[in-house]
Design a protein around this motif. Structure first.
Motif, PDB file in Angstrom:
ATOM      1  N   THR A   1       0.836  -1.215   0.000  1.00 47.14           N
ATOM      2  CA  THR A   1       0.000   0.000   0.000  1.00 47.14           C
ATOM      3  C   THR A   1       0.864   1.255   0.000  1.00 47.14           C
ATOM      4  OG1 THR A   1      -0.166   0.107   2.425  1.00 47.14           O
ATOM      5  CG2 THR A   1      -1.880  -1.151   1.252  1.00 47.14           C
ATOM      6  N   HIS A   2       1.953   1.250   0.762  1.00 44.97           N
ATOM      7  CA  HIS A   2       2.878   2.390   0.775  1.00 44.97           C
ATOM      8  C   HIS A   2       4.161   1.968   1.476  1.00 44.97           C
ATOM      9  CE1 HIS A   2       1.006   2.715   4.716  1.00 44.97           C
ATOM     10  NE2 HIS A   2       1.947   3.532   5.102  1.00 44.97           N
ATOM     11  N   VAL A   3       5.211   2.789   1.346  1.00 46.68           N
ATOM     12  CA  VAL A   3       6.540   2.305   1.721  1.00 46.68           C
ATOM     13  C   VAL A   3       6.976   2.652   3.147  1.00 46.68           C
ATOM     14  CG1 VAL A   3       7.220   2.361  -0.703  1.00 46.68           C
ATOM     15  CG2 VAL A   3       7.870   4.270   0.779  1.00 46.68           C
ATOM     16  N   HIS A   4       6.044   3.030   4.036  1.00 49.37           N
ATOM     17  CA  HIS A   4       6.450   3.156   5.445  1.00 49.37           C
ATOM     18  C   HIS A   4       6.908   1.792   5.950  1.00 49.37           C
ATOM     19  CE1 HIS A   4       4.206   7.122   6.488  1.00 49.37           C
ATOM     20  NE2 HIS A   4       5.494   7.336   6.358  1.00 49.37           N
ATOM     21  N   ILE A   5       7.925   1.816   6.823  1.00 50.69           N
ATOM     22  CA  ILE A   5       8.592   0.581   7.228  1.00 50.69           C
ATOM     23  C   ILE A   5       7.645  -0.385   7.949  1.00 50.69           C
ATOM     24  CG2 ILE A   5       9.540   1.198   9.517  1.00 50.69           C
ATOM     25  CD1 ILE A   5      11.547  -0.179   6.544  1.00 50.69           C
ATOM     26  N   ASP A   6       6.616   0.162   8.642  1.00 50.71           N
ATOM     27  CA  ASP A   6       5.672  -0.741   9.314  1.00 50.71           C
ATOM     28  C   ASP A   6       4.722  -1.404   8.320  1.00 50.71           C
ATOM     29  OD1 ASP A   6       4.562   1.821   8.984  1.00 50.71           O
ATOM     30  OD2 ASP A   6       3.074   1.470  10.534  1.00 50.71           O
ATOM     31  N   HIS A   7       4.900  -1.130   7.029  1.00 48.21           N
ATOM     32  CA  HIS A   7       4.113  -1.811   5.996  1.00 48.21           C
ATOM     33  C   HIS A   7       4.982  -2.622   5.020  1.00 48.21           C
ATOM     34  CE1 HIS A   7       0.131   0.072   6.824  1.00 48.21           C
ATOM     35  NE2 HIS A   7       0.920   0.884   7.497  1.00 48.21           N
ATOM     36  N   VAL A   8       6.293  -2.343   5.004  1.00 51.86           N
ATOM     37  CA  VAL A   8       7.161  -3.053   4.050  1.00 51.86           C
ATOM     38  C   VAL A   8       8.419  -3.671   4.667  1.00 51.86           C
ATOM     39  CG1 VAL A   8       6.403  -1.615   2.107  1.00 51.86           C
ATOM     40  CG2 VAL A   8       8.449  -0.945   3.403  1.00 51.86           C
TER      41      VAL A   8
ATOM     42  N   GLY B   1      -3.596   9.330  -0.394  1.00 47.24           N
ATOM     43  CA  GLY B   1      -3.302  10.656   0.159  1.00 47.24           C
ATOM     44  C   GLY B   1      -2.512  10.646   1.452  1.00 47.24           C
ATOM     45  N   HIS B   2      -1.805   9.565   1.727  1.00 46.24           N
ATOM     46  CA  HIS B   2      -1.098   9.405   3.005  1.00 46.24           C
ATOM     47  C   HIS B   2       0.359   9.857   2.848  1.00 46.24           C
ATOM     48  CE1 HIS B   2       0.379   7.519   6.633  1.00 46.24           C
ATOM     49  NE2 HIS B   2       1.006   6.561   5.987  1.00 46.24           N
ATOM     50  N   ILE B   3       1.100   9.186   1.997  1.00 48.53           N
ATOM     51  CA  ILE B   3       2.416   9.672   1.567  1.00 48.53           C
ATOM     52  C   ILE B   3       2.473   9.484   0.060  1.00 48.53           C
ATOM     53  CG2 ILE B   3       3.626   9.131   3.728  1.00 48.53           C
ATOM     54  CD1 ILE B   3       4.816   6.642   2.213  1.00 48.53           C
TER      55      ILE B   3
ATOM     56  N   GLY C   1      -5.013   0.302   3.707  1.00 40.51           N
ATOM     57  CA  GLY C   1      -3.648   0.759   3.978  1.00 40.51           C
ATOM     58  C   GLY C   1      -3.741   1.880   4.985  1.00 40.51           C
ATOM     59  N   ASP C   2      -2.847   2.844   4.945  1.00 38.23           N
ATOM     60  CA  ASP C   2      -2.989   4.046   5.772  1.00 38.23           C
ATOM     61  C   ASP C   2      -3.624   5.124   4.905  1.00 38.23           C
ATOM     62  OD1 ASP C   2      -1.801   2.768   7.848  1.00 38.23           O
ATOM     63  OD2 ASP C   2       0.071   3.909   7.803  1.00 38.23           O
ATOM     64  N   LEU C   3      -4.680   5.741   5.422  1.00 31.33           N
ATOM     65  CA  LEU C   3      -5.347   6.799   4.660  1.00 31.33           C
ATOM     66  C   LEU C   3      -4.849   8.160   5.119  1.00 31.33           C
ATOM     67  CD1 LEU C   3      -8.977   5.386   4.710  1.00 31.33           C
ATOM     68  CD2 LEU C   3      -7.454   5.512   2.717  1.00 31.33           C
TER      69      LEU C   3
ATOM     70  N   ALA D   1      -0.196  12.877   8.553  1.00 31.61           N
ATOM     71  CA  ALA D   1      -0.495  12.198   7.303  1.00 31.61           C
ATOM     72  C   ALA D   1      -1.423  11.002   7.483  1.00 31.61           C
ATOM     73  CB  ALA D   1       0.790  11.756   6.591  1.00 31.61           C
ATOM     74  N   HIS D   2      -2.209  11.025   8.574  1.00 34.85           N
ATOM     75  CA  HIS D   2      -3.208   9.977   8.787  1.00 34.85           C
ATOM     76  C   HIS D   2      -4.593  10.602   8.852  1.00 34.85           C
ATOM     77  CE1 HIS D   2      -1.396   6.060   9.552  1.00 34.85           C
ATOM     78  NE2 HIS D   2      -0.353   6.709  10.017  1.00 34.85           N
ATOM     79  N   ALA D   3      -5.563   9.919   8.302  1.00 32.98           N
ATOM     80  CA  ALA D   3      -6.933  10.385   8.392  1.00 32.98           C
ATOM     81  C   ALA D   3      -7.373  10.412   9.847  1.00 32.98           C
ATOM     82  CB  ALA D   3      -7.835   9.455   7.599  1.00 32.98           C
TER      83      ALA D   3
HETATM   84 ZN   LIG Z   1       2.015   4.851   6.864  1.00 35.37          ZN
END
Ligand SMILES: [Zn+2]
Length: 492
Positions: free
Chosen positions: A85-92, A178-180, A203-205, A440-442
């Motif tokens: 979903t996006h490249v923040h470390i807690d997701h990849v 729209g998160h990063i 993912g993160d919104l 950057a979070h909803a």
């Molecule tokens: Zn994130």
């Protein structure tokens, strides 16, 4: 059968990893079989995808980053692809471990994410995996060879019916979250044994009206939704409010020549902040007040993080993915991410010199340094040198997970407490601030709007990725909005 599983942390906001698996039950009929003898029915091998494969941080990591936190402790033989979903470390962050566990499928992500993923993983590998340059290059080469960039809004088939594995097909489509930069929510169109479902993983919104990126739009269809809940229990300040508060913090630094230290995440918040600071300098500095002394023109901005600098450059290069407001500024000749007063520090020696200089100097300065939760990285040296001086300010702009020094500073700092850094106690005399909206979070209402914006309400909503309080609060809001079928996996 279409199944959703969760492999991340049950509570907390890190270690995101979800699975969508299709198991088709095909009647295998011999030439002489009659009727529907159950022994003639067999389940074919399941086929599935993972959505994100993130690393645990803070309290979620248990007693430090043990090998069990990193290992892939679930079957992956049937996993055909990883969707990022996006490249923040807690997701990849666990992708290298997923590869080491034998995952052989493609890594599907947005076009900007495909550019950023090797950069963020290179850093993660250096910190947590190995210092062996050749090995790092091999892992990165492997990751690059697996990347499948997919444009936003386009369906991409992961597997189809023609496969000899049985009936069923799965396609995914990425939409702007729209998160990063590069962030996406994932729409999955699954079909298994005649059952058809649209499943959305949020993912993160991002928060609407955040700088630089377009606002996320609700999906047009979703039978089931898996939604994040980082800020499920609160709404952020409006953009005007937080801009005003940011200005006030900067003015304090300008008055007494202190340093404003911003523990910043390399991707997203750093660039949003630079964007807002540029706009404040544009509005309040550079001769905006002919009678005044132009204080904002004296302000120096330092990005002390090679990684943040790399991502700021990538953000600058990828202007086609910016929103209309940012695009308009560029058209007017502004440079929101590369203005005159901005200095980037790369080498470790320059970093140490900067810490030393700023601790002694009386020049007003804003320093953005990682890590965002103060659990390591260059920000720790700044904190040690600066927390004890009342001229300085620490400005938190992102979520601080339980168990991180960032959370401790935020909790104990305003009451004159202390924080432990590298095993030593540091008294906190610097002023501590938190501005919520740059995370950057909803916020809660944004998350509710994301789901109520779907034309036909989904029959199931799974709330993941957040502290339990946030999840329960969001669950109540969903109920009051008339939604049903809401569950919080892992919480009884
Ligand atoms: Zn994130």
């Amino acid at each position: 059968m279409i199944e959703i599983k969760h492999h991340g942390a049950v509570t907390g906001v890190t270690g995101s990893c979800h699975e969508l698996t299709l198991t088709s039950v095909t009647g295998v009929t011999g030439s002489d079989s009659e009727g529907s003898d159950p022994t003639n029915t067999k389940a074919t091998k399941p086929r599935g995808i993972l959505i994100d494969c993130g690393l645990f941080q803070g309290e979620d990591a248990g007693r430090g980053a043990t090998s069990t936190d990193l290992s892939i402790d679930f079957p992956i033989d049937h996993i055909r692809a990883l969707v990022v979903t996006h490249v923040h470390i807690d997701h990849v962050g666990r992708i290298p471990y997923l590869l080491a566990a034998g995952f052989e499928g493609p890594i599907i992500c947005s076009e900007p994410s495909a550019i950023m993923l090797p950069e963020i993983l290179e850093d993660a590998l250096k910190i947590g995996f190995t210092r062996d340059r050749a090995l790092i290059e091999r892992v990165l080469g492997l990751i690059r060879s697996r990347l499948v960039p997919v444009p936003y809004g386009q369906w991409h088939s992961v597997f189809g019916n023609d496969d000899d594995q049985g009936n069923g097909s799965l396609s995914v489509r990425l939409q702007q979250a729209g998160h990063i930069l590069g962030s996406a929510y994932v729409e999955c169109e699954a079909e298994s044994d005649g059952q058809r479902e649209r499943i959305v993983f949020s993912g993160d919104l991002g928060a609407p009206h955040s700088p630089l990126l377009p606002d996320p739009q609700p999906p047009d269809r979703a039978d089931r939704v898996v939604i994040e809940s980082t800020y499920g229990d609160k709404d952020h300040e409006t953009r005007e409010d937080r801009r005003y508060r940011l200005k006030a913090v900067l003015e304090h630094a300008l008055e007494d020549g202190g340093t404003v230290l911003v523990p910043a995440f390399s991707i997203g918040r750093t660039q949003e902040l630079l964007y807002e600071i540029e706009s404040l300098i544009h509005e309040f500095g550079m001769g905006s007040d002919p009678e005044g002394s132009d204080p904002f023109s004296d302000l120096e901005i330092v990005v002390d993080s090679p990684l943040a600098a790399t991502f700021t450059r990538i953000y600058r290069d990828l202007k086609p993915f910016w929103d209309a407001e940012a695009t308009e500024l560029v058209r007017q000749g502004r440079h929101p991410l590369s203005f005159e007063q901005l200095t980037v520090i790369n080498s470790h020696e320059d970093h140490l010199n900067a810490v030393d200089y700023l601790a002694r100097s009386h020049r007003p300065c804003i320093v953005l340094a990682g890590s965002g939760m103060c659990a390591g990285g260059r920000v720790v040296n700044y904190l040690k040198a600066m927390l004890g001086d009342a001229r300085n300010d620490v400005l938190f702009v992102g979520y601080q997970a339980k168990g991180t020094p960032g959370r401790d500073i935020l909790t104990h700092g305003p009451r004159g407490g202390w924080v432990e850094l590298d095993g030593e106690r540091y008294d906190i005399r610097a002023r501590i601030h938190q501005v919520g909206g740059y995370s950057a979070h909803a916020g809660q209402s944004d998350l509710v709007r994301f789901v109520t914006g779907i034309e036909r309400p989904p029959s199931e909503i799974r709330i993941v990725h957040g502290d339990n309080d946030a999840k329960e609060s969001l669950q109540r809001q969903f109920h009051s909005a008339g939604l049903t079928g809401i569950m919080i996996p892992g919480l009884s």
